[in-house]
Design an enzyme around this catalytic site. Sequence first.
Site, PDB file in Angstrom:
ATOM      1  N   ASP A   1      26.278 101.075  44.552  1.00  0.00           N
ATOM      2  CA  ASP A   1      27.388 101.976  44.689  1.00  0.00           C
ATOM      3  C   ASP A   1      27.584 102.549  46.116  1.00  0.00           C
ATOM      4  OD1 ASP A   1      29.084 103.998  42.459  1.00  0.00           O
ATOM      5  OD2 ASP A   1      28.894 104.701  44.537  1.00  0.00           O
ATOM      6  N   ILE A   2      28.502 102.361  46.693  1.00  0.00           N
ATOM      7  CA  ILE A   2      28.818 102.933  47.920  1.00  0.00           C
ATOM      8  C   ILE A   2      28.303 104.520  48.394  1.00  0.00           C
ATOM      9  CG2 ILE A   2      31.108 103.753  48.322  1.00  0.00           C
ATOM     10  CD1 ILE A   2      31.691 102.059  50.459  1.00  0.00           C
TER      11      ILE A   2
ATOM     12  N   ASN B   1      32.843 105.974  32.727  1.00  0.00           N
ATOM     13  CA  ASN B   1      33.757 107.150  32.779  1.00  0.00           C
ATOM     14  C   ASN B   1      35.127 106.483  32.285  1.00  0.00           C
ATOM     15  OD1 ASN B   1      32.054 108.975  33.704  1.00  0.00           O
ATOM     16  ND2 ASN B   1      32.112 108.051  35.613  1.00  0.00           N
TER      17      ASN B   1
ATOM     18  N   GLY C   1      36.121 111.548  35.274  1.00  0.00           N
ATOM     19  CA  GLY C   1      35.842 111.183  36.663  1.00  0.00           C
ATOM     20  C   GLY C   1      35.954 109.946  36.789  1.00  0.00           C
ATOM     21  N   GLN C   2      36.563 109.140  36.044  1.00  0.00           N
ATOM     22  CA  GLN C   2      37.082 107.606  36.496  1.00  0.00           C
ATOM     23  C   GLN C   2      37.986 107.705  37.830  1.00  0.00           C
ATOM     24  OE1 GLN C   2      38.781 105.035  33.560  1.00  0.00           O
ATOM     25  NE2 GLN C   2      38.553 103.221  34.602  1.00  0.00           N
ATOM     26  N   SER C   3      37.663 107.055  38.747  1.00  0.00           N
ATOM     27  CA  SER C   3      38.209 106.889  39.881  1.00  0.00           C
ATOM     28  C   SER C   3      38.879 105.624  40.358  1.00  0.00           C
ATOM     29  CB  SER C   3      37.717 107.451  41.131  1.00  0.00           C
ATOM     30  OG  SER C   3      36.270 107.043  41.431  1.00  0.00           O
TER      31      SER C   3
ATOM     32  N   HIS D   1      34.033  99.665  34.763  1.00  0.00           N
ATOM     33  CA  HIS D   1      32.427  99.524  35.400  1.00  0.00           C
ATOM     34  C   HIS D   1      31.402 100.359  34.887  1.00  0.00           C
ATOM     35  CE1 HIS D   1      34.836 102.680  37.394  1.00  0.00           C
ATOM     36  NE2 HIS D   1      33.734 103.324  37.607  1.00  0.00           N
ATOM     37  N   LEU D   2      30.251  99.725  34.678  1.00  0.00           N
ATOM     38  CA  LEU D   2      29.208 100.472  33.975  1.00  0.00           C
ATOM     39  C   LEU D   2      28.408 100.727  35.255  1.00  0.00           C
ATOM     40  CD1 LEU D   2      27.376 100.800  31.555  1.00  0.00           C
ATOM     41  CD2 LEU D   2      26.431  98.753  31.688  1.00  0.00           C
ATOM     42  N   HIS D   3      28.068 102.290  35.145  1.00  0.00           N
ATOM     43  CA  HIS D   3      27.043 102.881  36.064  1.00  0.00           C
ATOM     44  C   HIS D   3      25.791 102.657  35.682  1.00  0.00           C
ATOM     45  CE1 HIS D   3      30.008 105.331  38.504  1.00  0.00           C
ATOM     46  NE2 HIS D   3      30.870 105.218  37.402  1.00  0.00           N
TER      47      HIS D   3
HETATM   48  P1  5GP Z   1      34.189 106.312  38.934  1.00  0.00           P
HETATM   49  O1  5GP Z   1      34.270 107.575  39.680  1.00  0.00           O
HETATM   50  O2  5GP Z   1      35.523 105.426  38.549  1.00  0.00           O
HETATM   51  O3  5GP Z   1      33.319 106.270  37.546  1.00  0.00           O
HETATM   52  O4  5GP Z   1      33.167 105.187  39.716  1.00  0.00           O
HETATM   53  C1  5GP Z   1      33.696 104.555  40.858  1.00  0.00           C
HETATM   54  C2  5GP Z   1      32.544 104.314  41.566  1.00  0.00           C
HETATM   55  O5  5GP Z   1      32.589 103.385  42.656  1.00  0.00           O
HETATM   56  C3  5GP Z   1      32.043 105.705  42.516  1.00  0.00           C
HETATM   57  O6  5GP Z   1      30.634 105.877  42.011  1.00  0.00           O
HETATM   58  C4  5GP Z   1      32.310 105.369  43.870  1.00  0.00           C
HETATM   59  O7  5GP Z   1      31.169 105.793  44.758  1.00  0.00           O
HETATM   60  C5  5GP Z   1      32.257 103.649  43.829  1.00  0.00           C
HETATM   61  N1  5GP Z   1      33.065 103.086  44.829  1.00  0.00           N
HETATM   62  C6  5GP Z   1      34.135 103.610  45.406  1.00  0.00           C
HETATM   63  N2  5GP Z   1      34.808 102.688  46.193  1.00  0.00           N
HETATM   64  C7  5GP Z   1      33.849 101.724  46.620  1.00  0.00           C
HETATM   65  C8  5GP Z   1      33.339 100.692  47.507  1.00  0.00           C
HETATM   66  O8  5GP Z   1      34.284 100.288  48.042  1.00  0.00           O
HETATM   67  N3  5GP Z   1      32.602  99.929  47.084  1.00  0.00           N
HETATM   68  C9  5GP Z   1      31.532 100.318  46.434  1.00  0.00           C
HETATM   69  N4  5GP Z   1      30.243  99.493  46.445  1.00  0.00           N
HETATM   70  N5  5GP Z   1      31.474 101.480  45.705  1.00  0.00           N
HETATM   71  C10 5GP Z   1      32.641 102.016  45.495  1.00  0.00           C
END
Ligand code: 5GP
Length: 111
Positions: free
Chosen positions: A29-30, A84, A90-92, A97-99
């Site tokens: 994760d970034i 999420n 909190g899904q963005s 995707h599985l954290h």
């Molecule tokens: P969500 O919020 O949808 O559950 O998780 C999205 C995740 O993707 C976040 O934890 C965010 O830090 C990560 N993320 C967003 N943009 C990028 C990217 O360009 N590269 C990587 N490796 N992770 C990303």
Amino acid sequence: MDCLFCKIVSGQIPAKLVHQGDSVIAFDDINPQAPTHVLIIPKKHFENVGELAANDPLALKELFIAAKEIAASRALAGYRTVFNTGAEAGQSVFHAHLHLIGGRALQWPPG
Ligand code: 5GP
Ligand code: ZN
């Protein structure tokens, strides 16, 4: 389709890959929330885990097996796996995707 994680799958956007399987890839994760924070995703695009489960249950299984293997390879004492679903949760990024989170003591319940 303009999807960030599809672009990571195709190599258009770089990511630090930590695992590759038949139908999944995993990368750091970034914006890590713990010493281990890996995203494990199906190579095929599904908007969320519900769509993934309904349409490609084998890939869903592979995500969790990848999580188990990555956790074992890092000798994590414990780990959390989270999907999420929806902006309110909190899904963005709307590619399932599985954290995989671990490497420190985690609080419960999450915020
Ligand atoms: P969500 O919020 O949808 O559950 O998780 C999205 C995740 O993707 C976040 O934890 C965010 O830090 C990560 N993320 C967003 N943009 C990028 C990217 O360009 N590269 C990587 N490796 N992770 C990303
Ligand atoms: Zn996608």
